[in-house]
Design a protein around this motif. Sequence first.
Motif, short mmCIF file in Angstrom:
data_model
loop_
_atom_site.label_atom_id
_atom_site.label_comp_id
_atom_site.label_asym_id
_atom_site.label_seq_id
_atom_site.Cartn_x
_atom_site.Cartn_y
_atom_site.Cartn_z
N MET A 1 0.83 -1.20 0.00
CA MET A 1 0.00 0.00 0.00
C MET A 1 0.87 1.26 0.00
O MET A 1 0.57 2.25 -0.68
N LEU A 2 1.96 1.23 0.79
CA LEU A 2 2.85 2.39 0.83
C LEU A 2 3.49 2.63 -0.53
O LEU A 2 3.58 3.78 -1.00
N LEU A 3 3.92 1.56 -1.19
CA LEU A 3 4.54 1.71 -2.51
C LEU A 3 3.55 2.25 -3.54
O LEU A 3 3.93 3.02 -4.42
N LEU A 4 2.29 1.84 -3.42
CA LEU A 4 1.28 2.35 -4.35
C LEU A 4 0.91 3.79 -4.06
O LEU A 4 0.55 4.55 -4.97
N ALA B 1 1.26 10.54 -4.36
CA ALA B 1 1.52 11.54 -3.32
C ALA B 1 2.65 12.47 -3.74
O ALA B 1 2.60 13.70 -3.53
N LEU B 2 3.69 11.91 -4.36
CA LEU B 2 4.81 12.72 -4.83
C LEU B 2 4.36 13.69 -5.92
O LEU B 2 4.77 14.86 -5.94
N LEU C 1 4.68 21.46 3.90
CA LEU C 1 4.99 20.60 5.04
C LEU C 1 3.76 19.85 5.54
O LEU C 1 3.86 18.72 6.00
N SER C 2 2.60 20.51 5.46
CA SER C 2 1.38 19.88 5.99
C SER C 2 0.97 18.67 5.17
O SER C 2 0.38 17.72 5.70
N GLY C 3 1.26 18.67 3.85
CA GLY C 3 0.88 17.53 3.01
C GLY C 3 1.55 16.23 3.45
O GLY C 3 0.87 15.23 3.71
N VAL D 1 -2.76 20.63 -1.82
CA VAL D 1 -3.56 19.59 -2.47
C VAL D 1 -3.25 18.22 -1.88
O VAL D 1 -4.15 17.41 -1.65
N LEU D 2 -1.98 17.95 -1.62
CA LEU D 2 -1.62 16.67 -1.02
C LEU D 2 -2.26 16.51 0.35
O LEU D 2 -2.76 15.43 0.69
#
Length: 376
Positions: free
Chosen positions: A6-9, A14-15, A35-37, A82-83
């Motif tokens: 899940m982290l890899l997906l 996210a990036l 930073l908040s994202g 947005v993130l």
Amino acid sequence: MNRRRMLLLALPPALLLWLGDLVSNGPDGSRLPLLSGPLALGALLACHRVAVETLTAAAALASGALTLGMLRFAPAGGSWGVLESAALLALLAVAARTARVPAAYVLCPLLAVAIAAAPVRMGFPSDAQTFAFLLTVAAGGALALGCYLRSLDRRRAGAVSAVQEAERLALARDLHDFVAHHVTGIVVQAQAARTIRETAPEQLDPLLAGIERAGTETLASMRRLVHVLRAAPDAPTRPADLLTELAALVAAHGDGGGAAATLDVSADARALALAPEVETSAHRVVQESLTNVRRHAPGADEVRVRLTARGSRLRVEVGNGPAPAGERPPPGGSGGLGLVGLRERVEALGGRFDAGPAPDGGWRVRAEFPPAHLPH
């Protein structure tokens, strides 16, 4: 899906969102949304370690405080984050699905308001209103998705509970019949002992030994019966002979149009003297497993039923090879609860149950029963 996958997906999108925040942020804009994202994404990924209620409350308060702080102290312009909004929307869906009901009624609306209010950090009223409206719709969708998944979880839990209860009651009926059989034998032998105590006292010892053995068997069954309830009087009967019944099941599997099955019973397994409830449960495991093979993989080859002994423990294994490619799905779907019932029955006897894919691409069911063998 495990957490690492899940982290890899989650990392690539996210990036991209974070890079979008970076590009859209003006030279005079605040860097706080950058930073908040990542912090919001970290909160989302920490759901399996920290209570979701705590994360939801902290995320809502932190996001709201950041919005108020930027309105008061930070320069206008750039991205609102947005993130951060995407991560908080996912957290909102998780909270709607898994948060405890009293807390969810407060925390989910609070987080939704914080998400919808974030675009006002931009400082442009028209753009802020447009994005706030879009985020409000997205927050409503996240809430609806979470509530829908919660209802599915509740329905699944209810179905599993019903299957477990039905299996307990079926086991209770079996045990009731076995206990009645043992007690009847005790009464008959006690009556015989009273009849011959004057005329043939030398024959009392074998009768008393039989009473003792039947009493021991009854107590062993009663220990399992304590935790289950007696249901309707129409009960399934114990197989007349386990190996004979299993041979008939295996032969019937091939006759039903599926691949021929084989039965392999080790010499140690044949030598075991099993408690009646273990025999019935072993029969049930093989029966349900062969039914699943016929239903889910009718074209599979190498259907194997093996009974072995591990010390005084009976081990039952049913496996099949992979189904042919392109085979149609089973009628009624593949979400049955038969394996749940088998697990409940085996574990109620103190045994172990395991089912899952085999290394060759097929399926394998294993059950190991406790050493509840009868004294000879």
